[in-house]
Design a protein around this motif. Structure first.
Motif, PDB file in Angstrom:
ATOM      1  N   PHE A 280       0.832  -1.206   0.000  1.00 40.62           N
ATOM      2  CA  PHE A 280       0.000   0.000   0.000  1.00 40.62           C
ATOM      3  C   PHE A 280       0.863   1.251   0.000  1.00 40.62           C
ATOM      4  CE2 PHE A 280      -3.672  -2.531   1.708  1.00 40.62           C
ATOM      5  CZ  PHE A 280      -4.503  -2.271   0.641  1.00 40.62           C
ATOM      6  N   LEU A 281       1.956   1.236   0.748  1.00 41.05           N
ATOM      7  CA  LEU A 281       2.842   2.399   0.805  1.00 41.05           C
ATOM      8  C   LEU A 281       3.464   2.685  -0.561  1.00 41.05           C
ATOM      9  CD1 LEU A 281       4.024   4.526   2.686  1.00 41.05           C
ATOM     10  CD2 LEU A 281       5.896   2.954   3.140  1.00 41.05           C
TER      11      LEU A 281
ATOM     12  N   ILE B 284      -4.995   5.244   1.175  1.00 42.37           N
ATOM     13  CA  ILE B 284      -4.606   5.643   2.535  1.00 42.37           C
ATOM     14  C   ILE B 284      -5.516   4.988   3.561  1.00 42.37           C
ATOM     15  CG2 ILE B 284      -4.521   7.603   4.126  1.00 42.37           C
ATOM     16  CD1 ILE B 284      -3.489   9.267   1.745  1.00 42.37           C
ATOM     17  N   LEU B 285      -6.817   4.968   3.289  1.00 43.14           N
ATOM     18  CA  LEU B 285      -7.747   4.328   4.221  1.00 43.14           C
ATOM     19  C   LEU B 285      -7.512   2.819   4.294  1.00 43.14           C
ATOM     20  CD1 LEU B 285     -11.029   6.296   3.429  1.00 43.14           C
ATOM     21  CD2 LEU B 285      -9.548   6.521   5.427  1.00 43.14           C
TER      22      LEU B 285
ATOM     23  N   ILE C 171       0.751   4.169  -2.756  1.00 38.33           N
ATOM     24  CA  ILE C 171       0.455   5.547  -2.351  1.00 38.33           C
ATOM     25  C   ILE C 171       1.506   6.501  -2.913  1.00 38.33           C
ATOM     26  CG2 ILE C 171       0.448   7.095  -0.332  1.00 38.33           C
ATOM     27  CD1 ILE C 171      -0.984   4.817   1.188  1.00 38.33           C
TER      28      ILE C 171
ATOM     29  N   LEU D  17      -6.010   7.902  -4.174  1.00 34.47           N
ATOM     30  CA  LEU D  17      -5.061   8.164  -3.090  1.00 34.47           C
ATOM     31  C   LEU D  17      -5.753   8.080  -1.737  1.00 34.47           C
ATOM     32  CD1 LEU D  17      -2.127   9.000  -2.416  1.00 34.47           C
ATOM     33  CD2 LEU D  17      -2.903  11.354  -2.492  1.00 34.47           C
ATOM     34  N   LEU D  18      -6.928   8.671  -1.626  1.00 30.29           N
ATOM     35  CA  LEU D  18      -7.683   8.624  -0.375  1.00 30.29           C
ATOM     36  C   LEU D  18      -8.056   7.195  -0.014  1.00 30.29           C
ATOM     37  CD1 LEU D  18      -9.075  10.273   1.881  1.00 30.29           C
ATOM     38  CD2 LEU D  18     -11.086  10.319   0.429  1.00 30.29           C
TER      39      LEU D  18
ATOM     40  N   ALA E 130       0.624   9.371  -5.611  1.00 32.05           N
ATOM     41  CA  ALA E 130       0.909  10.761  -5.231  1.00 32.05           C
ATOM     42  C   ALA E 130       1.812  11.430  -6.264  1.00 32.05           C
ATOM     43  CB  ALA E 130       1.560  10.800  -3.853  1.00 32.05           C
TER      44      ALA E 130
ATOM     45  N   SER F  65      -4.681   1.269   3.718  1.00 32.64           N
ATOM     46  CA  SER F  65      -3.425   1.016   4.421  1.00 32.64           C
ATOM     47  C   SER F  65      -3.612   1.133   5.931  1.00 32.64           C
ATOM     48  CB  SER F  65      -2.337   1.978   3.953  1.00 32.64           C
ATOM     49  OG  SER F  65      -2.611   3.293   4.371  1.00 32.64           O
ATOM     50  N   ASN F  66      -4.509   2.016   6.350  1.00 29.68           N
ATOM     51  CA  ASN F  66      -4.818   2.128   7.769  1.00 29.68           C
ATOM     52  C   ASN F  66      -5.469   0.848   8.273  1.00 29.68           C
ATOM     53  OD1 ASN F  66      -5.061   3.229  10.298  1.00 29.68           O
ATOM     54  ND2 ASN F  66      -6.885   4.400   9.814  1.00 29.68           N
TER      55      ASN F  66
END
Length: 110
Positions: free
Chosen positions: A7-8, A68-69, A11, A64-65, A15, A71-72
């Motif tokens: 995921f990183l 990020i969610l 991202i 992107l959003l 980005a 990956s959380n």
């Protein structure tokens, strides 16, 4: 490779692409071209390119959003190994405070 690492990487790629797409776009005010009389007229190809860049900006921002969610969520699903070792250990934890040093008098106080 862990899920979070994947995921990183995604991202970072998204980005970077988002920055590139935003930098390619013309400002909405028309910039210098509108002051010379060419701001109100756009050719069909230019208009379609602007629409494509607009849609790709929103798509990349949404992606992107979501990444990020997700990956959380991947972090939350991963068992916390380092933080729970202290609580699961059979060894007693040293909770004693070090002895306080007695206050010494300085030369100016004597």
């Amino acid at each position: 490779m862990s899920t979070f690492t994947i995921f990183l990487a995604l991202i970072i790629i998204v980005a970077f692409l988002l920055v590139v797409v935003i930098m390619v776009q013309n400002p909405k005010g028309g910039g210098l071209s509108s002051s010379f009389g060419g701001g109100g007229q756009q050719m069909g190809g230019v208009k379609k390119t602007t629409d494509f860049l607009d849609k790709s900006t929103w798509t990349l921002a949404t992606l992107l959003l979501v990444l990020i969610l997700l990956s959380n969520v991947a972090i939350m699903d991963k068992p916390a190994e380092a933080g729970t070792r202290v609580f699961e250990s059979d060894e007693p934890v040293n909770t004693e405070m070090p002895a306080a040093q007695p206050a010494t008098q300085t030369d100016s106080e004597q």
